[in-house]
Design an enzyme around this catalytic site. Sequence first.
Site, PDB file in Angstrom:
ATOM      1  N   HIS A 288       0.162  -4.154   3.985  1.00 43.31           N
ATOM      2  CA  HIS A 288      -0.299  -2.961   3.951  1.00 43.31           C
ATOM      3  C   HIS A 288      -1.223  -2.273   5.203  1.00 43.31           C
ATOM      4  O   HIS A 288      -1.983  -2.966   6.001  1.00 43.31           O
ATOM      5  CB  HIS A 288      -1.282  -2.202   3.247  1.00 43.31           C
ATOM      6  CG  HIS A 288      -1.980  -0.801   2.996  1.00 43.31           C
ATOM      7  ND1 HIS A 288      -1.164  -0.073   3.028  1.00 43.31           N
ATOM      8  CD2 HIS A 288      -2.788  -0.596   2.736  1.00 43.31           C
ATOM      9  CE1 HIS A 288      -1.467   1.013   3.384  1.00 43.31           C
ATOM     10  NE2 HIS A 288      -3.017   0.656   2.806  1.00 43.31           N
TER      11      HIS A 288
ATOM     12  N   GLY B 218       0.831  -1.198  -0.225  1.00 46.11           N
ATOM     13  CA  GLY B 218       0.111   0.366   0.224  1.00 46.11           C
ATOM     14  C   GLY B 218       0.346   1.135   0.085  1.00 46.11           C
ATOM     15  O   GLY B 218       2.325   1.066  -0.038  1.00 46.11           O
ATOM     16  N   SER B 219       0.371   2.320  -0.060  1.00 48.28           N
ATOM     17  CA  SER B 219       0.740   3.662  -0.127  1.00 48.28           C
ATOM     18  C   SER B 219       2.209   4.074   1.137  1.00 48.28           C
ATOM     19  O   SER B 219       3.680   4.514   0.820  1.00 48.28           O
ATOM     20  CB  SER B 219      -0.157   4.317   0.156  1.00 48.28           C
ATOM     21  OG  SER B 219      -0.986   5.141   0.968  1.00 48.28           O
TER      22      SER B 219
ATOM     23  N   HIS C 108     -10.205 -30.024  21.195  1.00 50.10           N
ATOM     24  CA  HIS C 108     -11.176 -29.300  20.192  1.00 50.10           C
ATOM     25  C   HIS C 108     -12.688 -29.369  20.635  1.00 50.10           C
ATOM     26  O   HIS C 108     -12.764 -28.684  21.566  1.00 50.10           O
ATOM     27  CB  HIS C 108     -10.798 -29.984  19.437  1.00 50.10           C
ATOM     28  CG  HIS C 108     -11.875 -28.829  17.964  1.00 50.10           C
ATOM     29  ND1 HIS C 108     -11.864 -29.872  16.937  1.00 50.10           N
ATOM     30  CD2 HIS C 108     -12.500 -27.812  18.257  1.00 50.10           C
ATOM     31  CE1 HIS C 108     -12.446 -28.672  15.795  1.00 50.10           C
ATOM     32  NE2 HIS C 108     -12.769 -27.629  16.946  1.00 50.10           N
TER      33      HIS C 108
ATOM     34  N   GLU D  90      -3.746 -10.086   2.433  1.00 55.38           N
ATOM     35  CA  GLU D  90      -3.103 -10.142   3.197  1.00 55.38           C
ATOM     36  C   GLU D  90      -3.251 -11.627   4.778  1.00 55.38           C
ATOM     37  O   GLU D  90      -2.237 -12.446   4.262  1.00 55.38           O
ATOM     38  CB  GLU D  90      -2.725  -9.951   4.336  1.00 55.38           C
ATOM     39  CG  GLU D  90      -2.259  -7.990   3.914  1.00 55.38           C
ATOM     40  CD  GLU D  90      -3.761  -7.212   2.987  1.00 55.38           C
ATOM     41  OE1 GLU D  90      -4.688  -8.541   2.896  1.00 55.38           O
ATOM     42  OE2 GLU D  90      -3.440  -6.350   2.625  1.00 55.38           O
TER      43      GLU D  90
ATOM     44  N   GLY E 218      -6.436 -24.386  13.622  1.00 55.59           N
ATOM     45  CA  GLY E 218      -7.198 -24.872  13.626  1.00 55.59           C
ATOM     46  C   GLY E 218      -7.924 -24.004  12.747  1.00 55.59           C
ATOM     47  O   GLY E 218      -9.073 -23.228  12.805  1.00 55.59           O
TER      48      GLY E 218
ATOM     49  N   GLU F 251       3.751   1.467   2.733  1.00 55.29           N
ATOM     50  CA  GLU F 251       4.807   0.218   2.107  1.00 55.29           C
ATOM     51  C   GLU F 251       5.507   0.905   0.960  1.00 55.29           C
ATOM     52  O   GLU F 251       6.965   0.437   0.438  1.00 55.29           O
ATOM     53  CB  GLU F 251       4.383  -0.462   2.030  1.00 55.29           C
ATOM     54  CG  GLU F 251       4.124  -1.383   3.315  1.00 55.29           C
ATOM     55  CD  GLU F 251       2.269  -1.119   3.383  1.00 55.29           C
ATOM     56  OE1 GLU F 251       1.777  -0.767   2.672  1.00 55.29           O
ATOM     57  OE2 GLU F 251       2.112  -0.494   4.781  1.00 55.29           O
TER      58      GLU F 251
HETATM   59  C1  LIG Z   1     -11.028 -19.046   9.817  1.00 52.72           C
HETATM   60  C2  LIG Z   1     -12.158 -19.995  10.253  1.00 52.72           C
HETATM   61  N1  LIG Z   1     -13.459 -19.675   9.698  1.00 52.72           N
HETATM   62  C3  LIG Z   1     -14.132 -21.192  10.009  1.00 52.72           C
HETATM   63  C4  LIG Z   1     -14.104 -22.236  10.767  1.00 52.72           C
HETATM   64  C5  LIG Z   1     -14.964 -23.093  11.161  1.00 52.72           C
HETATM   65  N2  LIG Z   1     -14.881 -24.590  10.306  1.00 52.72           N
HETATM   66  C6  LIG Z   1     -14.635 -25.501  10.643  1.00 52.72           C
HETATM   67  S1  LIG Z   1     -14.175 -26.589   9.663  1.00 52.72           S
HETATM   68  C7  LIG Z   1     -15.071 -25.520   8.268  1.00 52.72           C
HETATM   69  C8  LIG Z   1     -16.039 -26.122   7.145  1.00 52.72           C
HETATM   70  C9  LIG Z   1     -14.731 -26.765   6.420  1.00 52.72           C
HETATM   71  O1  LIG Z   1     -15.664 -27.106   5.469  1.00 52.72           O
HETATM   72  P1  LIG Z   1     -14.518 -27.717   3.951  1.00 52.72           P
HETATM   73  O2  LIG Z   1     -13.343 -27.575   3.479  1.00 52.72           O
HETATM   74  O3  LIG Z   1     -15.573 -28.472   2.970  1.00 52.72           O
HETATM   75  O4  LIG Z   1     -14.353 -29.393   4.722  1.00 52.72           O
HETATM   76  P2  LIG Z   1     -15.254 -30.537   4.752  1.00 52.72           P
HETATM   77  O5  LIG Z   1     -15.585 -30.545   6.366  1.00 52.72           O
HETATM   78  O6  LIG Z   1     -16.967 -30.712   4.280  1.00 52.72           O
HETATM   79  O7  LIG Z   1     -14.809 -31.908   4.605  1.00 52.72           O
HETATM   80  C10 LIG Z   1     -15.453 -24.477   8.985  1.00 52.72           C
HETATM   81  C11 LIG Z   1     -16.356 -23.627   7.725  1.00 52.72           C
HETATM   82  C12 LIG Z   1     -13.207 -22.129  10.949  1.00 52.72           C
HETATM   83  N3  LIG Z   1     -12.337 -23.566  10.945  1.00 52.72           N
HETATM   84  N4  LIG Z   1     -11.883 -21.267   9.562  1.00 52.72           N
END
Ligand SMILES: Cc1ncc(C[n+]2csc(CCOP(=O)(O)OP(=O)(O)O)c2C)c(N)n1
Length: 529
Positions: free
Chosen positions: A69, A24-25, A281, A46, A401, A27
């Site tokens: 940025h 961006g500007s 988890h 990003e 995750g 940088e």
């Molecule tokens: C940044 C982010 N947003 C949302 C989630 C919540 N989340 C965990 S698993 C998942 C589903 C992912 O689906 P996909 O990639 O199609 O895989 P599948 O479970 O169908 O194999 C989501 C939305 C996360 N872990 N990280």
Amino acid sequence: MNVRDAFYEVLRTHGITTIFGNPGSNELPLLSDLPDDFRYVLALQEGAAIGMADGFAQATGKPSLVNLHAAAGMGNAMGNLTNTQSGHVPVIVTSGQQARKYTELKAYLTNVDAPKLVEPLVKWSHEPARPQDAPQSLSKAILLATAAPAGPVYLSLPLDDWEQDADASALGHLKSRVTDGNPVVPEEALGGLRERLAAAHNPVMVAGPGIDTPAGWDGAVRLAEKLSLPVLVAPSPARCPFPTRHPSYRGVLPASIPALASHLAGHDLVVAFGAPIFMYHEFADGDYLPAGTELWAVTADPDEAARAPVGHILIGDPAEAVKRLADTIAGAGRPPLPAREPLPQADTSGPAYTEEAIMDAVNAAKTDSTVIAHEWTSTLVNVWDRLEITRPGSMYMSAAGGLGWGLPGAIGLQLGDPSRRVVALLGDGAVHYSVSGLWTAAQYNIPVVFVVARNSEYRALKEFSRFMHDPDAPGMELPDIDIPGIATAYGIPSERVKTLSDLTRAVKDGLSSDRPSLVEIPQRRIGDS
Ligand SMILES: Cc1ncc(C[n+]2csc(CCOP(=O)(O)OP(=O)(O)O)c2C)c(N)n1
């Protein structure tokens, strides 16, 4: 010499000559007329830039640099930064700041309280007090990021600093500064664990991402063989720390407290190397360990040690510790472990395929040197290990995750070690969090093979909602997305295959080509028999 020249000189000194970024500007004064010995890798968002820098640092085993940025760019970066922090990856995150005089006026593109924004996710977050301090701050950032436990650091760099005169004598010292010697577990403390292991009747090893190094693998395999130890992978793994076809290999631990505890029942001693205790988890109450089980662990991270809810935790390099134990412990005299039960035959019928069958088809195409970047959440627990992983640094997953790491992470891994080829295993939901990384792969010809499992749903979330007895949440369906079409539009040759043999063929073709490619295969939806 000005501050900018000195800044580049410090980067050179540390062998950092690749800059991942989105400019961006603020940088531009740093980036214009980039010195010839530096390369700039443009990411279109990003989060993708962080993912690439993260994969690059993991593949090279050295710190990487990303330049973003100001405030909005750093905001976009935060999601993937959670993965970089959890994965202990030494990424030097920098962003431009408005001119010092303008920050007082809170002018357009001022990053207000810049270090505060990022602070929870980095080891050190800083804006140099004077222009002349920028090279010193950079030097500290690099050394701190790599010191155990490694992790990301952040610098905010005002745009009017670069043309100022540098402090030449300080630069001379910065260039020769060295820090060395990451802490190892003292012999007396390790001796306690050695004695405990020797006295145990039925011990088990838990291997974590912190021992996914040549020394860690060597030590873990020899220790497991000497003591006939079963080996479990720590839950929610970020890397594969043990060969998945070794007779000691027993799969991945579940990620809820009671399920994990019941998995350990019957073992009087659990010894974990290179993992937090534990990366739980699924929320469920229970005791951390079964009655009669004692836990010891080795981690390089004092924070992981201090927050462990149970156990006797030793602080020091876990790979060195497991290797030292393997070198010095007497054999237990137990018979060798029988090999793990063979994996159940996958149901290979179509037209949509089980995740086991898809994993087997990918496994049939990969070689020992293939590296996998995994972000396919319905295969997170016990399906990924259908892949035969035979050497360190071969399997990576998003460490906290956060989706959006896998696609750019694969690109960084591939750029970081061109001698190995990278396959990204992605869910059709995961693809979209950093999808613009496909453009970077196409433009810089980074030959990742992207494999997308298409089930048109957030399957892992549906599974989770069953686990939590919260069915019928909205927002679980992903119909009508043409992922090969999107990839083609970004410049990646793509195909949609209908059979498992075509998937194997497409991955093999991709691995033998010097261009990136994408293949999509239908995956069964939850509830499909
Ligand atoms: C940044 C982010 N947003 C949302 C989630 C919540 N989340 C965990 S698993 C998942 C589903 C992912 O689906 P996909 O990639 O199609 O895989 P599948 O479970 O169908 O194999 C989501 C939305 C996360 N872990 N990280």
